[in-house]
Every structure is written in structure tokens, then in C-alpha cells.
Design an enzyme around this catalytic site. Structure first.
Site, PDB file in Angstrom:
ATOM      1  N   HIS A 131       0.832  -1.103   0.071  1.00  0.00           N
ATOM      2  CA  HIS A 131       0.111   0.017  -0.030  1.00  0.00           C
ATOM      3  C   HIS A 131       0.755   1.209   0.001  1.00  0.00           C
ATOM      4  O   HIS A 131       1.828   1.342   0.724  1.00  0.00           O
ATOM      5  CB  HIS A 131      -1.116   0.289   1.286  1.00  0.00           C
ATOM      6  CG  HIS A 131      -1.739  -1.242   1.362  1.00  0.00           C
ATOM      7  ND1 HIS A 131      -2.991  -1.389   0.692  1.00  0.00           N
ATOM      8  CD2 HIS A 131      -1.695  -2.214   2.352  1.00  0.00           C
ATOM      9  CE1 HIS A 131      -3.349  -2.541   0.992  1.00  0.00           C
ATOM     10  NE2 HIS A 131      -2.602  -3.151   1.845  1.00  0.00           N
ATOM     11  N   ARG A 183      17.681  -3.261   5.275  1.00  0.00           N
ATOM     12  CA  ARG A 183      19.094  -2.905   5.584  1.00  0.00           C
ATOM     13  C   ARG A 183      20.192  -3.721   5.073  1.00  0.00           C
ATOM     14  O   ARG A 183      19.699  -4.995   4.535  1.00  0.00           O
ATOM     15  CB  ARG A 183      19.189  -2.819   7.331  1.00  0.00           C
ATOM     16  CG  ARG A 183      19.022  -4.485   7.948  1.00  0.00           C
ATOM     17  CD  ARG A 183      19.419  -4.384   9.215  1.00  0.00           C
ATOM     18  NE  ARG A 183      20.804  -3.897   9.560  1.00  0.00           N
ATOM     19  CZ  ARG A 183      21.242  -3.880  10.646  1.00  0.00           C
ATOM     20  NH1 ARG A 183      20.584  -3.974  11.784  1.00  0.00           N
ATOM     21  NH2 ARG A 183      22.528  -3.512  10.813  1.00  0.00           N
ATOM     22  N   LYS A 197      19.017  -6.534  14.863  1.00  0.00           N
ATOM     23  CA  LYS A 197      20.183  -6.164  14.859  1.00  0.00           C
ATOM     24  C   LYS A 197      21.333  -6.905  14.887  1.00  0.00           C
ATOM     25  O   LYS A 197      20.968  -7.955  15.327  1.00  0.00           O
ATOM     26  CB  LYS A 197      20.324  -5.176  16.217  1.00  0.00           C
ATOM     27  CG  LYS A 197      19.250  -4.156  16.264  1.00  0.00           C
ATOM     28  CD  LYS A 197      19.459  -3.184  17.604  1.00  0.00           C
ATOM     29  CE  LYS A 197      18.334  -2.014  17.674  1.00  0.00           C
ATOM     30  NZ  LYS A 197      18.222  -1.198  18.952  1.00  0.00           N
TER      31      LYS A 197
END
Length: 290
Positions: A131, A183, A197
Site C-alpha cells: 500500500h 538494511r 540488529k
């Protein structure tokens, strides 16, 4: 819509099989078991390398001019894959999947999975939010899609989710229920959490399951100096941004297919992409991306 749950006698033969609306299945020796292939659009290509076995799988072409390339595999493919317009999905050789991995590729983007990956239960990969989101002041869209790249010998833990723009380096481990959003992850790293992480660098893993190990085997495997799965950048590394541009510049699925065939036959033997997917070396255990 055309739905295939088994190959016809003619489709069992290796080669090009032309379907309605310019859709094509290119295959060698491939098998379907409790699986289906759905074509809703036009001009799509499904390429099945030799030895591909689809089990409890669904492959859906929901738009036009897209390609799905499944490399040869000593394991069964368990995938639930949907592509929309002008998209590409590539899965490398000998990837193990515990249950159907959910792959969604939309808005002209790609999802690339390297060789020898270990994909646990209920893993999701997608390159779009599905969306559009807009900034109120500028009225501009702020969540454009981005391709996803997974290196060689990556372990995607149970219920992990890999989102748009993620580039996961070879030899990396993604812990169970981790969320990896947009990332770049160095090779030979371990990630955990939501958002994920890095919790450890300079690690590698072996495919062999430890479930049945005896006390003796546990002791034997307490150390491992195998450098096969340590990945470093070198002269054979390919720039991933250039690769993305090359794929996106293709005007037809056939052009993308030619690139993927080249990857299958040449590049993945030597490996791979700058910053993310890299060639194994025995020279050092250091992490070049730290």
C-alpha cells in the site's frame, strides 16, 4: 486464468512449453507434487532447472512480463510465491526449505536468493509494503519498493521476515522471529530482534542438524576450522547496484532470463555481489564489511 496441477505428457518433455497468452514454462526434468502453477497475466516465464521438485507449493503469476527461475536442487522446493508486473524471483541451487517460504514480488522489483540457503518454517520475503504511503506536506510517496537480495549459505530462522531493500550477506544467520527491514547486512553476521540488529560478527554455520548427535558427536563438533563458509570481497565480487540496474533495464522476461542463466552457469560458481554476497576464501576469517 490457467492453473496447472500436473504436467501433460507433452509438458513432461524437456524444453519450451508455450501456454495461452504468451506464457512459457521452460523445464528439464521437473516434478509437481501437491502443487500448482497459476498464470493470470501474459508474457510470463517459469524456468525450472534440472531436478526441480515442487512439493506443497503454489507459484502464481498475477501480472504480466515476470519471471521465476528455480535452480537445480537436491531438496524439494516448498514455496508459496506470487509475482506481479515486470518482476523477477531467482532461487539458487540446493536451498533447503522446511515449509513453504512465502515470497511476494511486486512493482517491478526482484527477489534474489543465493545458493545453499537454509530456510526454516514460516519465513516471509517481500519487496513492497503493498500500500502506498504519502507525506502530508509534500504529497509525495515515501515508501517505494526495493529489491531483496539474500547471499549464499544464509540461514533464515523460523518465522523471520525479510522486507524491501534488505541485502543479506553470505554466511549470515537471521534468528527466529527477526524482522529485517531495508538494511544491508555484512557477511558472516548473526542478527536477532525486531527490527533485527547484529548481535555477533565473524560467525558461520553448517547445514548438518544437531538433533541426533550423540555425546561423542557433540564433543567432536565442539570446534570447526572449516573455512568454506567464510565470505570475503575480492576481484570476482559484482556490484549489486549495477546488477539491480541491469535487471530493471530489461524490457522483457527473456532478457532477465538471459542474465539469470549467466548467473546460474558462471557467477554463482565464483560468487557474487559487492557488499553483500561474496566469494568464499581460505585466506582469513575477518569481516570486510565491519
Amino acid at each position: 486464468m490457467e492453473s496447472i496441477t500436473s504436467f501433460t505428457e507433452e509438458q513432461e518433455k524437456p524444453g519450451y512449453h508455450f501456454l495461452d497468452r504468451n506464457n512459457i514454462i521452460i523445464k528439464k526434468e521437473a516434478k509437481l507434487a501437491s502443487s500448482k502453477i497459476i498464470f493470470k497475466g501474459t508474457g510470463n516465464i517459469l524456468f525450472l532447472e534440472d531436478g526441480v521438485q515442487l512439493k506443497n507449493s503454489t507459484i502464481s503469476f498475477l501480472g504480466n512480463n515476470s519471471i521465476i527461475y528455480l535452480s537445480s536442487n537436491k531438496y524439494e522446493y516448498r514455496i508459496s510465491t506470487a509475482v506481479h508486473n515486470n518482476c523477477a524471483v531467482y532461487i539458487g541451487k540446493n536451498c533447503y526449505m522446511s515449509s513453504p517460504v512465502k515470497i511476494l514480488s511486486t512493482e517491478g522489483q526482484s527477489i534474489f536468493i543465493g545458493n545453499d540457503c537454509l530456510i526454516a518454517l514460516n519465513v516471509v520475503l517481500r519487496n513492497s509494503d503493498a500500500h502506498a504511503v504519502y507525506d502530508i506536506e509534500t504529497t509525495q510517496r515515501i515508501n517505494y519498493p526495493k529489491s531483496v537480495f539474500i547471499g549464499d549459505h544464509v540461514w533464515l530462522g523460523m518465522e523471520s521476515v525479510i522486507l524491501k531493500g534488505s541485502q543479506i550477506g553470505s554466511g549470515t544467520i537471521i534468528a527466529s522471529r527477526s524482522l529485517v527491514p531495508n538494511r544491508i547486512v555484512p557477511s558472516n553476521s548473526m542478527l536477532a530482534g525486531s527490527p533485527a540488529k547484529i548481535v555477533k560478527k565473524g560467525v558461520f554455520f553448517e547445514h548438518q542438524s544437531t538433533h541426533t548427535w550423540t555425546d561423542t558427536e557433540i564433543c567432536v563438533h565442539s570446534t570447526n576450522n572449516n573455512s568454506k563458509f567464510i565470505y570475503l570481497k575480492d576481484d570476482m565480487t559484482i556490484n549489486i547496484d549495477e546488477f539491480i540496474k541491469k535487471i530493471q533495464s530489461c524490457s522483457t522476461p527473456q532478457e532477465k532470463l538471459n542474465i539469470y542463466i549467466y548467473i546460474y552457469l558462471v557467477i554463482t560458481i565464483k560468487i557474487v555481489f559487492v557488499s553483500v554476497i561474496q566469494k568464499p576464501t581460505k585466506a582469513t576469517h575477518s569481516d570486510p564489511l565491519s
